[in-house]
Design a protein around this motif. Structure first.
Motif, PDB file in Angstrom:
ATOM      1  N   GLU A  78      -8.628   0.154   0.551  1.00 14.18           N
ATOM      2  CA  GLU A  78      -7.928  -0.326   1.199  1.00 14.18           C
ATOM      3  C   GLU A  78      -7.468  -1.931   0.900  1.00 14.18           C
ATOM      4  OE1 GLU A  78      -9.625   0.361   5.160  1.00 14.18           O
ATOM      5  OE2 GLU A  78      -9.089   2.286   5.275  1.00 14.18           O
ATOM      6  N   GLN A  79      -8.369  -2.374   0.447  1.00 15.70           N
ATOM      7  CA  GLN A  79      -8.301  -3.968   0.092  1.00 15.70           C
ATOM      8  C   GLN A  79      -7.551  -3.982  -1.369  1.00 15.70           C
ATOM      9  OE1 GLN A  79     -12.086  -5.408   0.256  1.00 15.70           O
ATOM     10  NE2 GLN A  79     -12.163  -5.703   2.527  1.00 15.70           N
ATOM     11  N   LEU A  80      -7.994  -3.036  -2.350  1.00 16.18           N
ATOM     12  CA  LEU A  80      -7.552  -3.325  -3.625  1.00 16.18           C
ATOM     13  C   LEU A  80      -6.131  -2.516  -3.729  1.00 16.18           C
ATOM     14  CD1 LEU A  80     -10.567  -2.693  -6.004  1.00 16.18           C
ATOM     15  CD2 LEU A  80      -9.252  -4.697  -5.452  1.00 16.18           C
ATOM     16  N   ALA A 111      -0.747  -2.653  -6.126  1.00 22.43           N
ATOM     17  CA  ALA A 111       0.606  -2.552  -6.037  1.00 22.43           C
ATOM     18  C   ALA A 111       1.385  -3.665  -6.225  1.00 22.43           C
ATOM     19  CB  ALA A 111       0.734  -1.800  -4.573  1.00 22.43           C
ATOM     20  N   GLU A 112       1.100  -4.673  -5.789  1.00 27.20           N
ATOM     21  CA  GLU A 112       1.654  -5.905  -6.068  1.00 27.20           C
ATOM     22  C   GLU A 112       1.678  -6.448  -7.353  1.00 27.20           C
ATOM     23  OE1 GLU A 112       3.969  -9.212  -5.199  1.00 27.20           O
ATOM     24  OE2 GLU A 112       3.459  -7.563  -3.973  1.00 27.20           O
ATOM     25  N   ARG A 136       4.409  -4.123  -9.183  1.00 26.89           N
ATOM     26  CA  ARG A 136       5.783  -4.584  -8.673  1.00 26.89           C
ATOM     27  C   ARG A 136       6.048  -5.700  -9.767  1.00 26.89           C
ATOM     28  NH1 ARG A 136       4.346  -2.788  -3.609  1.00 26.89           N
ATOM     29  NH2 ARG A 136       3.551  -4.834  -3.039  1.00 26.89           N
ATOM     30  N   HIS A 137       5.079  -6.796  -9.617  1.00 23.09           N
ATOM     31  CA  HIS A 137       5.432  -7.789 -10.465  1.00 23.09           C
ATOM     32  C   HIS A 137       5.683  -7.582 -12.015  1.00 23.09           C
ATOM     33  CE1 HIS A 137       4.111 -11.989 -12.471  1.00 23.09           C
ATOM     34  NE2 HIS A 137       5.311 -12.111 -12.012  1.00 23.09           N
ATOM     35  N   PHE A 138       4.801  -6.501 -12.652  1.00 18.17           N
ATOM     36  CA  PHE A 138       5.051  -6.236 -13.938  1.00 18.17           C
ATOM     37  C   PHE A 138       6.313  -5.591 -14.152  1.00 18.17           C
ATOM     38  CE2 PHE A 138       4.502  -3.274 -17.443  1.00 18.17           C
ATOM     39  CZ  PHE A 138       3.896  -4.028 -18.387  1.00 18.17           C
ATOM     40  N   GLN A 139       6.695  -4.476 -13.128  1.00 23.65           N
ATOM     41  CA  GLN A 139       7.592  -3.753 -13.349  1.00 23.65           C
ATOM     42  C   GLN A 139       9.149  -4.691 -13.217  1.00 23.65           C
ATOM     43  OE1 GLN A 139       7.703  -0.309 -11.155  1.00 23.65           O
ATOM     44  NE2 GLN A 139       9.919   0.236 -11.674  1.00 23.65           N
ATOM     45  N   ARG A 196      -2.469 -12.055 -17.315  1.00 21.84           N
ATOM     46  CA  ARG A 196      -1.274 -12.479 -16.251  1.00 21.84           C
ATOM     47  C   ARG A 196      -1.205 -11.469 -15.234  1.00 21.84           C
ATOM     48  NH1 ARG A 196       0.902 -16.435 -13.995  1.00 21.84           N
ATOM     49  NH2 ARG A 196       3.113 -16.261 -13.660  1.00 21.84           N
ATOM     50  N   TYR A 197      -0.917 -10.211 -15.836  1.00 20.63           N
ATOM     51  CA  TYR A 197      -0.464  -9.091 -14.808  1.00 20.63           C
ATOM     52  C   TYR A 197      -1.396  -8.054 -14.323  1.00 20.63           C
ATOM     53  CZ  TYR A 197       4.082 -10.633 -16.758  1.00 20.63           C
ATOM     54  OH  TYR A 197       5.107 -11.347 -17.038  1.00 20.63           O
ATOM     55  N   LEU A 198      -2.590  -8.089 -14.908  1.00 22.66           N
ATOM     56  CA  LEU A 198      -3.706  -7.243 -14.295  1.00 22.66           C
ATOM     57  C   LEU A 198      -4.604  -8.308 -13.259  1.00 22.66           C
ATOM     58  CD1 LEU A 198      -4.241  -4.670 -17.145  1.00 22.66           C
ATOM     59  CD2 LEU A 198      -2.881  -4.523 -15.101  1.00 22.66           C
ATOM     60  N   ASP A 199      -5.015  -9.490 -13.896  1.00 21.07           N
ATOM     61  CA  ASP A 199      -5.785 -10.395 -13.314  1.00 21.07           C
ATOM     62  C   ASP A 199      -5.025 -11.439 -12.445  1.00 21.07           C
ATOM     63  OD1 ASP A 199      -7.845  -8.774 -14.570  1.00 21.07           O
ATOM     64  OD2 ASP A 199      -8.101 -10.212 -16.232  1.00 21.07           O
ATOM     65  N   GLY A 200      -3.647 -11.672 -12.646  1.00 23.25           N
ATOM     66  CA  GLY A 200      -3.070 -12.255 -11.970  1.00 23.25           C
ATOM     67  C   GLY A 200      -3.092 -13.971 -12.167  1.00 23.25           C
TER      68      GLY A 200
END
Length: 100
Positions: free
Chosen positions: A13-15, A20-21, A24-27, A63-67
């Motif tokens: 629930e937390q992850l 998903a965010e 979406r940013h990657f896509q 950048r995209y997986l770890d933010g």
């Protein structure tokens, strides 16, 4: 078992929203989903003998997986922020052209 199940549910629930965010940013940036083909490409780059390709993989992961922000990525890799952005741009261009 009940505790493990509850812990896994809470973790999901937390992850889930975070993953998903990031997806979406990657896509939105790369114009393709963060799917198995992309993940396999990143893995191949990370195992490459080519230093630049290994940096592509790390920059994309951080950048995209770890933010992570560019400054932190640059510090971790020992390169400038400009180089981080160049590596990111080159990796994105390669993904767009080769994973159509």
């Amino acid at each position: 078992l009940r505790r493990d199940s509850r812990g896994n549910r809470i973790l999901r629930e937390q992850l889930a929203p975070l993953v998903a965010e990031r997806s979406r940013h990657f896509q939105k940036t790369v114009e393709r989903p963060l799917d198995d083909r992309v993940m396999e490409t990143l893995r191949e780059w990370s195992e490459s003998d080519d230093r630049v390709r290994r940096q592509w993989a790390l920059v994309m992961q951080y950048r995209y997986l770890d933010g992570m922000p560019y400054a932190e990525i640059a510090h971790m890799l020992g390169i400038s922020e400009g180089t981080v952005q160049q590596r990111r741009s080159a990796a994105i261009e390669w993904l767009r052209e080769n994973l159509k």
